[in-house]
Motif scaffolding. Sequence first.
Motif, PDB file in Angstrom:
ATOM      1  N   LEU A 103       0.808  -1.218   0.000  1.00 59.65           N
ATOM      2  CA  LEU A 103       0.000   0.000   0.000  1.00 59.65           C
ATOM      3  C   LEU A 103       0.843   1.271   0.000  1.00 59.65           C
ATOM      4  N   ARG A 104       2.120   1.146   0.294  1.00 56.71           N
ATOM      5  CA  ARG A 104       3.003   2.321   0.244  1.00 56.71           C
ATOM      6  C   ARG A 104       2.997   2.920  -1.155  1.00 56.71           C
ATOM      7  N   TRP A 105       2.929   2.076  -2.170  1.00 54.92           N
ATOM      8  CA  TRP A 105       2.934   2.565  -3.547  1.00 54.92           C
ATOM      9  C   TRP A 105       1.666   3.359  -3.832  1.00 54.92           C
ATOM     10  N   VAL A 106       0.557   2.942  -3.263  1.00 51.69           N
ATOM     11  CA  VAL A 106      -0.689   3.690  -3.440  1.00 51.69           C
ATOM     12  C   VAL A 106      -0.556   5.058  -2.789  1.00 51.69           C
ATOM     13  N   ARG A 107      -0.046   5.071  -1.558  1.00 51.24           N
ATOM     14  CA  ARG A 107       0.127   6.362  -0.871  1.00 51.24           C
ATOM     15  C   ARG A 107       1.076   7.274  -1.638  1.00 51.24           C
ATOM     16  N   ASP A 108       2.143   6.706  -2.171  1.00 53.27           N
ATOM     17  CA  ASP A 108       3.080   7.504  -2.957  1.00 53.27           C
ATOM     18  C   ASP A 108       2.403   8.102  -4.189  1.00 53.27           C
ATOM     19  N   GLU A 109       1.575   7.304  -4.848  1.00 55.92           N
ATOM     20  CA  GLU A 109       0.865   7.799  -6.040  1.00 55.92           C
ATOM     21  C   GLU A 109      -0.127   8.891  -5.672  1.00 55.92           C
ATOM     22  N   ILE A 110      -0.838   8.715  -4.572  1.00 56.24           N
ATOM     23  CA  ILE A 110      -1.777   9.750  -4.125  1.00 56.24           C
ATOM     24  C   ILE A 110      -1.009  11.028  -3.795  1.00 56.24           C
ATOM     25  N   ASP A 111       0.118  10.895  -3.107  1.00 57.42           N
ATOM     26  CA  ASP A 111       0.929  12.061  -2.763  1.00 57.42           C
ATOM     27  C   ASP A 111       1.477  12.760  -4.007  1.00 57.42           C
ATOM     28  N   ALA A 112       1.664  12.007  -5.099  1.00 60.42           N
ATOM     29  CA  ALA A 112       2.209  12.581  -6.329  1.00 60.42           C
ATOM     30  C   ALA A 112       1.154  13.336  -7.146  1.00 60.42           C
ATOM     31  N   LEU A 113      -0.122  13.182  -6.795  1.00 56.31           N
ATOM     32  CA  LEU A 113      -1.175  13.893  -7.522  1.00 56.31           C
ATOM     33  C   LEU A 113      -1.077  15.395  -7.251  1.00 56.31           C
ATOM     34  N   THR A 114      -1.618  16.184  -8.151  1.00 51.77           N
ATOM     35  CA  THR A 114      -1.685  17.627  -7.898  1.00 51.77           C
ATOM     36  C   THR A 114      -2.573  17.859  -6.676  1.00 51.77           C
ATOM     37  N   PRO A 115      -2.409  18.977  -6.006  1.00 51.59           N
ATOM     38  CA  PRO A 115      -3.255  19.231  -4.825  1.00 51.59           C
ATOM     39  C   PRO A 115      -4.752  19.149  -5.145  1.00 51.59           C
TER      40      PRO A 115
END
Length: 181
Positions: free
Chosen positions: A119-131
């Motif tokens: 799930l770390r990869w999911v969190r990383d992808e969410i964090d990489a989204l624009t605000p």
Amino acid sequence: MDTETDTDADVALTRRLAGGDRAALADAFDRFAPTVTRYAWALAGSRQDVEELVQDTFLTLWQKADTLQLSTRALLPWLLVVCRNHARNQARAIAGRAADELPAELAVPEADQEARERLRWVRDEIDALTPLDRRICELCLIEGHSYSEAAAMLGLSVGAVTQRVSRSRARLKKAVTHDEH
């Protein structure tokens, strides 16, 4: 009423609708909503979906009243076709949302370290989204707001929210299912 009187009433009702008579819409709803609702129950699986189909059907009637041409002079068959078309669109949308969902084994995190790592990869992808995309994901995907509610909260069009959610879901799904890391 006999069939001829019914079709005459439908033609008169259609003329009133075309003239922008709101009372005619109420009359059409009172007359046809029970039948359209029963038909919608045959097409949809939940009360909310049925209510949406009936609402969309009568909204379409109102929006298209000035261009409406009844081939049989009867309004009910036209309403049922509109309801069926809305049900098909609704089913496609539901199927599309289901296809974008995360795999079941990743939906609920397990207590072990392996699950947290996946799930770390999911969190990383969410964090990489624009605000803005991150906020839309929070509103629609996590908090459960509808696209129209999120659009109103953020001052965007529903189409913009829909497009951003779809793009974000595809990105998250790709990150999870094609774990390239």
